[in-house]
Scaffold this motif. Structure first.
Motif, PDB file in Angstrom:
ATOM      1  N   GLN A  26       0.837  -1.211   0.000  1.00  0.00           N
ATOM      2  CA  GLN A  26       0.000   0.000   0.000  1.00  0.00           C
ATOM      3  C   GLN A  26       0.871   1.261   0.000  1.00  0.00           C
ATOM      4  OE1 GLN A  26      -2.116   1.345   3.427  1.00  0.00           O
ATOM      5  NE2 GLN A  26      -3.971   1.724   2.282  1.00  0.00           N
TER       6      GLN A  26
ATOM      7  N   ALA B  45       1.172   4.242  -2.911  1.00  0.00           N
ATOM      8  CA  ALA B  45       0.999   5.667  -2.618  1.00  0.00           C
ATOM      9  C   ALA B  45       2.154   6.475  -3.216  1.00  0.00           C
ATOM     10  CB  ALA B  45       0.921   5.880  -1.109  1.00  0.00           C
TER      11      ALA B  45
ATOM     12  N   ARG C 156       1.957   6.910  -6.923  1.00  0.00           N
ATOM     13  CA  ARG C 156       0.903   7.815  -7.393  1.00  0.00           C
ATOM     14  C   ARG C 156       1.385   9.261  -7.431  1.00  0.00           C
ATOM     15  NH1 ARG C 156      -3.066   4.659  -4.872  1.00  0.00           N
ATOM     16  NH2 ARG C 156      -2.636   5.703  -2.900  1.00  0.00           N
ATOM     17  N   THR C 157       2.355   9.599  -6.555  1.00  0.00           N
ATOM     18  CA  THR C 157       2.844  10.964  -6.620  1.00  0.00           C
ATOM     19  C   THR C 157       3.986  10.994  -7.602  1.00  0.00           C
ATOM     20  OG1 THR C 157       4.710  10.832  -5.121  1.00  0.00           O
ATOM     21  CG2 THR C 157       2.567  11.058  -4.148  1.00  0.00           C
TER      22      THR C 157
ATOM     23  N   ALA D  93      12.203  14.444   3.195  1.00  0.00           N
ATOM     24  CA  ALA D  93      11.201  14.775   4.218  1.00  0.00           C
ATOM     25  C   ALA D  93       9.811  14.343   3.775  1.00  0.00           C
ATOM     26  CB  ALA D  93      11.231  16.275   4.512  1.00  0.00           C
ATOM     27  N   GLY D  94       9.505  14.587   2.507  1.00  0.00           N
ATOM     28  CA  GLY D  94       8.201  14.183   1.995  1.00  0.00           C
ATOM     29  C   GLY D  94       8.009  12.680   2.053  1.00  0.00           C
TER      30      GLY D  94
ATOM     31  N   GLU E 150       7.338  11.535   5.544  1.00  0.00           N
ATOM     32  CA  GLU E 150       5.922  11.757   5.908  1.00  0.00           C
ATOM     33  C   GLU E 150       5.056  10.614   5.416  1.00  0.00           C
ATOM     34  OE1 GLU E 150       4.090  13.787   7.575  1.00  0.00           O
ATOM     35  OE2 GLU E 150       5.714  15.104   8.219  1.00  0.00           O
ATOM     36  N   LEU E 151       5.296  10.194   4.199  1.00  0.00           N
ATOM     37  CA  LEU E 151       4.519   9.087   3.649  1.00  0.00           C
ATOM     38  C   LEU E 151       4.760   7.811   4.447  1.00  0.00           C
ATOM     39  CD1 LEU E 151       4.839   9.620  -0.179  1.00  0.00           C
ATOM     40  CD2 LEU E 151       2.734   9.410   1.078  1.00  0.00           C
TER      41      LEU E 151
ATOM     42  N   THR F 225       2.968   7.950   7.654  1.00  0.00           N
ATOM     43  CA  THR F 225       1.518   7.815   7.527  1.00  0.00           C
ATOM     44  C   THR F 225       1.106   6.377   7.307  1.00  0.00           C
ATOM     45  OG1 THR F 225       1.545   9.956   6.436  1.00  0.00           O
ATOM     46  CG2 THR F 225      -0.493   8.692   6.306  1.00  0.00           C
ATOM     47  N   TYR F 226       1.829   5.670   6.465  1.00  0.00           N
ATOM     48  CA  TYR F 226       1.367   4.338   6.088  1.00  0.00           C
ATOM     49  C   TYR F 226       2.010   3.208   6.866  1.00  0.00           C
ATOM     50  CZ  TYR F 226      -1.030   6.373   2.109  1.00  0.00           C
ATOM     51  OH  TYR F 226      -1.876   7.097   1.313  1.00  0.00           O
TER      52      TYR F 226
ATOM     53  N   PRO G 274       6.637  19.199   3.319  1.00  0.00           N
ATOM     54  CA  PRO G 274       6.767  17.737   3.417  1.00  0.00           C
ATOM     55  C   PRO G 274       5.450  17.007   3.211  1.00  0.00           C
ATOM     56  CG  PRO G 274       7.886  18.804   5.236  1.00  0.00           C
ATOM     57  CD  PRO G 274       7.171  19.873   4.508  1.00  0.00           C
ATOM     58  N   LEU G 275       4.348  17.641   3.562  1.00  0.00           N
ATOM     59  CA  LEU G 275       3.077  16.936   3.423  1.00  0.00           C
ATOM     60  C   LEU G 275       2.546  16.989   1.992  1.00  0.00           C
ATOM     61  CD1 LEU G 275       1.318  17.950   6.742  1.00  0.00           C
ATOM     62  CD2 LEU G 275       2.102  15.683   6.072  1.00  0.00           C
TER      63      LEU G 275
ATOM     64  N   TRP H 238       3.718  15.618  -0.514  1.00  0.00           N
ATOM     65  CA  TRP H 238       3.819  14.275  -1.072  1.00  0.00           C
ATOM     66  C   TRP H 238       2.632  13.436  -0.700  1.00  0.00           C
ATOM     67  CZ3 TRP H 238       8.141  11.632  -3.222  1.00  0.00           C
ATOM     68  CH2 TRP H 238       9.094  12.526  -3.694  1.00  0.00           C
ATOM     69  N   LEU H 239       2.280  13.549   0.560  1.00  0.00           N
ATOM     70  CA  LEU H 239       1.144  12.778   1.038  1.00  0.00           C
ATOM     71  C   LEU H 239      -0.105  13.216   0.287  1.00  0.00           C
ATOM     72  CD1 LEU H 239       0.056  10.732   2.976  1.00  0.00           C
ATOM     73  CD2 LEU H 239      -0.085  12.501   4.714  1.00  0.00           C
TER      74      LEU H 239
ATOM     75  N   GLY I  57      -0.271  14.459  -2.706  1.00  0.00           N
ATOM     76  CA  GLY I  57      -0.212  13.903  -4.045  1.00  0.00           C
ATOM     77  C   GLY I  57      -0.479  12.417  -4.068  1.00  0.00           C
ATOM     78  N   ALA I  58      -0.038  11.722  -3.028  1.00  0.00           N
ATOM     79  CA  ALA I  58      -0.209  10.269  -2.998  1.00  0.00           C
ATOM     80  C   ALA I  58      -1.680   9.904  -2.883  1.00  0.00           C
ATOM     81  CB  ALA I  58       0.559   9.670  -1.829  1.00  0.00           C
ATOM     82  N   VAL I  59      -2.427  10.698  -2.126  1.00  0.00           N
ATOM     83  CA  VAL I  59      -3.845  10.362  -1.957  1.00  0.00           C
ATOM     84  C   VAL I  59      -4.650  10.867  -3.150  1.00  0.00           C
ATOM     85  CG1 VAL I  59      -5.867  10.774  -0.522  1.00  0.00           C
ATOM     86  CG2 VAL I  59      -3.673  10.305   0.536  1.00  0.00           C
TER      87      VAL I  59
ATOM     88  N   PRO J  12      -0.058  15.817  -8.605  1.00  0.00           N
ATOM     89  CA  PRO J  12       0.753  16.694  -7.762  1.00  0.00           C
ATOM     90  C   PRO J  12      -0.091  17.806  -7.136  1.00  0.00           C
ATOM     91  CG  PRO J  12       1.741  16.431  -9.924  1.00  0.00           C
ATOM     92  CD  PRO J  12       0.377  15.817 -10.000  1.00  0.00           C
TER      93      PRO J  12
ATOM     94  N   ARG K 284      -1.728  15.919   9.153  1.00  0.00           N
ATOM     95  CA  ARG K 284      -1.670  14.832   8.180  1.00  0.00           C
ATOM     96  C   ARG K 284      -3.079  14.431   7.761  1.00  0.00           C
ATOM     97  NH1 ARG K 284       1.727  10.537  10.828  1.00  0.00           N
ATOM     98  NH2 ARG K 284       3.553  11.852  10.698  1.00  0.00           N
TER      99      ARG K 284
ATOM    100  N   MET L 248      -4.858  14.656   4.012  1.00  0.00           N
ATOM    101  CA  MET L 248      -5.445  13.500   3.336  1.00  0.00           C
ATOM    102  C   MET L 248      -6.912  13.746   3.019  1.00  0.00           C
ATOM    103  SD  MET L 248      -3.722  10.042   4.851  1.00  0.00           S
ATOM    104  CE  MET L 248      -3.703  10.383   6.587  1.00  0.00           C
TER     105      MET L 248
ATOM    106  N   ARG M 205      -6.468   3.738  -0.711  1.00  0.00           N
ATOM    107  CA  ARG M 205      -5.380   4.711  -0.687  1.00  0.00           C
ATOM    108  C   ARG M 205      -5.092   5.211   0.718  1.00  0.00           C
ATOM    109  NH1 ARG M 205      -6.132   8.797  -5.816  1.00  0.00           N
ATOM    110  NH2 ARG M 205      -6.593   7.183  -7.345  1.00  0.00           N
ATOM    111  N   LEU M 206      -5.926   4.821   1.676  1.00  0.00           N
ATOM    112  CA  LEU M 206      -5.822   5.445   2.991  1.00  0.00           C
ATOM    113  C   LEU M 206      -5.221   4.488   4.001  1.00  0.00           C
ATOM    114  CD1 LEU M 206      -9.358   7.012   2.908  1.00  0.00           C
ATOM    115  CD2 LEU M 206      -7.205   8.234   2.700  1.00  0.00           C
ATOM    116  N   PRO M 207      -4.374   4.973   4.883  1.00  0.00           N
ATOM    117  CA  PRO M 207      -3.852   4.117   5.948  1.00  0.00           C
ATOM    118  C   PRO M 207      -4.962   3.758   6.913  1.00  0.00           C
ATOM    119  CG  PRO M 207      -3.189   6.383   6.292  1.00  0.00           C
ATOM    120  CD  PRO M 207      -3.883   6.349   4.969  1.00  0.00           C
TER     121      PRO M 207
END
Lengths: 259, 572
Positions: free
Chosen positions: A193, A197, A200-201, A248-249, A252-253, A256-257, B14-15, B17-18, B20-22, B26, B57, B61, B105-107
């Motif tokens: 997972q 993620a 996707r970025t 850093a990004g 964060e990921l 989170t996961y 830093p966030l 990325w998160l 964009g991931a969700v 971008p 965070r 999301m 996509r979510l933790p």
């Protein structure tokens, strides 16, 4: 748990490869690093019953490194076959990994081997070797890799049968972690997972993404007792980029996961 | 746990990325002053920075989820304006729907933190809207933020393609969605004619009441607007005290700009200027200073549109690299006969020796220092047929060049330049040699064309900047201008002669100069006069410029290396 040479197919790559071998066509494996290209070639070599000679390519690789050179032995100069010549003579599968790293004048040596002639010219000896039965040329190529300098020329690319290797779909990637590497199912699911993620970025500063190989390393570290988050930071965050903002990004990921 | 870098307005949060991931595309993240509720405009998530980190965070999301699920489609958000209660209900319902739809996509902890359940009452955005109107709601924590319908950019519904995002008109006086009662707004709407470009009665009224119309096409392309405090400054005499600033109401942003320009520059240097009529230099004639752009409050600037430059990386990697034959190596293509004979003799006489008997072809290492100069004078605000201004086009090229050179391992720096007379030539730092290329994207996006173009001074300062990088053999200066050398007391033949002279000085110093004009109006004859012997590239658009650009850089570098060798001969 299966053996080391196990490979989990994603699409039709196995049948395509076997057919190309049978018809004496060269194959180009395209895809990012760490998705299973090398593992696939090893698996196919075993299935087809041919020896496998692997050459990792790099910028300083010369044609002589592939074809062979004279060496001094005592008072004589003696000819030594290079890995490509050896493969041609033995009818082995010759796998040139990351072919774009090599220089253009090195790759030129391969052209007569890639068409119907299947010949290798050895200038130094004034000889031409014809490929033995079972010989196959396999190249791998990472289209998105850092060295923007080099791309395969169209004339080289067109001679080959290309197989696209992308990141495996989540089900296959999870199976690779559990069945082949013996990582437990819930850890594997979380790792996959996380990788989805990241993929996707798409960030302009990052040239690589998290590969299956990185996930395997993290999973194995975790099996050895490292907490999952630390394991992933070690295998992914520091390895993928030096830019502190990107790292850093990524962290964060990971937090989170995988925390 | 490693310390997180402080997120200032210019660094990538830093966030992000998160986000964009969700969202699957971008996104940017920008901090809000504390107390303001978080929201998104489709390109940026504006985040209440006072929240504890786990909540931040979660907020990121949540808003990314809304974007991914298409909750902010303008067709629906339009109806949410001035209806905060409905808007909040819709927010909750859509969040619930999106969380179920995109659960993979979510933790695992997200749903619990956001107070969501496993089943959504609504199956589409429209259904959520209908339910919200009917009074249905999903309770979620207030710190998750809100939807601000007036801030949603028109293309929030689709993937962010470069060139389609527009600048949001973001004023320091925050636009209050709830200030006008629905009746008042309905009244004003009646007066608003769809075809007016801001001259209607309603717009006048709105402007008097300090409401802006939003990101319409007429907003903010006018460089003489109040926001450009530089215009105010240019009218004052050349001393730097605040008391001389004209007393008229300017927006806070203009005030900040003016203060920045009026502040003594970080480094003020004086340069001569060439007077063609007297065939002599005017010493210490021009004063150049550098500005480091301050990290501003997030102004909602969208990323600049990108210009396609296919094959740029491969092209740039080939300049400045040569293959040469090196003898006496221990592996290579050919045998080095001299070395071979030596070794054989040694062996026959009983000594064992090394095996360095080959000739190898080796690539010479790249040793390149690059300086990009970007003209940001008022004339670069002209829009071309492709809908981009000259500055946007050149800025995108500069950004990609900076990025590519940095990835290839070269030293690269880029600066914007403009001037108001000979006492005020400004260099705006986009990327210093020691900074990373990622900082320049935001700085370039925030550039506003203003001022004039004193090309000669810019070139001389650029030469000085490159001259500081002595340890690089190859030095390249690339200028992206509109080809008009014009400033206070600097025009016509005088300006062209001085520019050509400055370029000649640079070339004599061993710097390769290449000038690039894309989509500008200048003709070849004038440009040749302007640039003299230096290489220049003029093209109506950016198709197919990578090849010629590479060739120009290559030949310019070659000529510069000849000049260097000549100098070494004459100065032993």
């Amino acid at each position: 748990m299966r053996t080391e040479d196990s490979y989990l197919a994603v699409g039709n790559e196995e049948t395509l490869f076997a057919a190309a071998w049978q018809q004496k066509l060269p194959v180009l494996l395209k895809g990012p690093t760490g998705v299973g290209k090398t593992r696939f070639v090893e698996h196919m070599a075993q299935r087809l019953g041919r020896p496998l000679i692997t050459v990792p390519c790099h910028e300083d690789l010369t044609a002589a490194d592939l074809v062979g050179r004279y060496l001094l032995k005592g008072n004589d100069t003696v000819w030594m076959d290079g890995p490509l010549t050896e493969a041609v003579k033995r009818g082995a599968i010759c796998y040139l990994d990351e072919i774009v790293e090599a220089r253009a004048d090195t790759i030129v040596v391969l052209h007569p081997l890639m068409d119907h002639r299947r010949e290798l010219h050895i200038d130094r000896l004034g000889r031409t070797e014809t490929a033995a039965a079972g010989f196959m040329l396999v190249l791998s190529y990472n289209p998105g890799y850092q060295t923007l300098a080099k791309d395969l020329k169209a004339s080289t690319r067109q001679r080959m049968v290309a197989i696209d290797f992308n990141f495996p779909p989540p089900s296959v990637e999870t199976a690779v972690l559990t069945d082949i590497q013996g990582i437990d199912a819930s850890t594997a699911a979380r790792l996959v997972q996380f990788a989805q993620a990241v993929r996707r970025t798409e960030h302009p500063g990052m040239t690589e993404s998290v590969s299956t190989r990185a996930l395997i390393s993290a999973g194995l570290l975790n099996k050895a007792g490292i907490p999952l988050r630390e394991a992933m930071v070690a295998t992914a965050a520091a390895a993928l980029s030096d830019d502190p903002a990107i790292v850093a990004g990524l962290i964060e990921l990971i937090d989170t996961y995988l925390a | 746990m490693p310390t997180r870098p402080q997120a200032d307005g210019l660094a990538l949060h830093p966030l992000a990325w998160l986000a964009g991931a969700v969202a699957g595309r971008p996104l940017r993240v920008a901090p809000l002053p504390s107390g303001q509720a978080s929201y998104t405009d489709g390109a940026t998530i504006h985040l209440d920075a006072s929240l504890p980190h786990p909540q931040q965070r979660c907020v990121v999301m949540a808003h990314s989820l809304l974007l991914a699920a298409g909750s902010l489609a303008p067709a629906i958000t339009r109806h949410l304006r001035l209806r905060p209660t409905v808007s909040q209900r819709y927010f909750g319902l859509e969040l619930q729907r999106a969380a179920v739809l995109l659960a993979d996509r979510l933790p695992p902890g997200f749903a619990a933190q956001a107070g969501l359940v496993a089943v959504s009452p609504s199956q589409s955005a429209r259904e959520s809207y209908a339910l919200a109107l009917a009074g249905r709601q999903v309770d979620c924590p207030a710190w998750l933020g809100q939807i601000r319908p007036s801030r949603v950019q028109p293309d929030a519904a689709m993937a962010l393609a470069p060139g389609q995002a527009r600048r949001a008109a973001h004023e320091d006086s925050s636009e209050d969605d709830q200030a006008l009662s629905p009746d008042d707004l309905n009244l004003l709407e009646k007066f608003r004619t769809p075809l007016s470009s801001g001259l209607g009665f309603a717009d006048t009224l709105l402007r008097l009441l300090d409401f802006r119309r939003g990101s319409g096409p007429a907003a903010k392309t006018n460089t003489d607007s109040e926001d450009d405090g530089a215009a105010a400054l240019a009218q004052t005499p050349a001393d730097h005290s605040d008391s001389h600033l004209p007393q008229r109401s300017v927006s806070a942003r203009a005030r900040a700009n003016t203060a920045r320009l009026a502040a003594p520059g970080t480094r003020a240097l004086h340069y001569p200027e060439w007077d063609e009529s007297r065939q002599a230099y005017r010493p210490n004639h021009v004063r150049v200073s550098e500005i480091i752009p301050l990290p501003e409050e997030d102004t909602g600037t969208a990323p600049s549109p990108a210009v396609a430059l296919p094959g740029l990386g491969a092209a740039l990697a080939r300049i400045g690299v040569r293959y040469q034959h090196v003898r006496g190596r221990n592996k290579g293509e050919d045998l080095d006969l001299d070395a071979l004979i030596d070794v054989s003799i040694q062996r026959r006489s009983g000594h064992s020796m090394h095996e360095n008997i080959y000739i190898a072809t080796e690539a010479s290492r790249r040793d390149l220092s690059v300086l990009l100069l970007l003209d940001i004078s008022r004339s670069t605000a002209d829009r071309g047929d492709d809908g981009l201004t000259v500055l946007q086009r050149h800025g995108s090229i500069a950004l990609q060049l900076t990025d590519t050179f940095e990835r290839l391992g070269d030293h690269v720096a880029s600066y914007g330049f403009h001037s108001w007379g000979r006492e005020r030539v400004r260099f705006v730092r986009l990327k210093a040699f020691t900074e990373r290329a990622t900082v320049s994207a935001d700085r370039i996006a925030a550039l506003t064309p203003s001022g004039l173009t004193r090309l000669g001074a810019a070139i001389r300062h650029g030469t000085a900047l490159l001259g500081q990088n002595q340890h690089h053999t190859h030095r390249l200066m690339l200028m992206l201008t509109d080809g008009f050398a014009y400033d206070d007391g600097y025009e016509g033949r005088y300006a062209r002669a001085d520019t050509a002279r400055a370029l000649a000085e640079a070339t004599a110093a061993g710097i390769a100069c290449v000038c690039v004009n894309i989509g500008t109006d200048q003709d070849d004859a004038t440009l040749r006069q302007l640039y003299g012997e230096a290489a220049y590239l003029r093209s109506a658009n950016t198709t197919g410029i990578v090849g010629p650009l590479r060739q120009l850089m290559h030949s310019a570098l070659y000529r510069a290396s000849l000049a260097r060798m000549r100098r070494q001969v004459t100065e032993p």
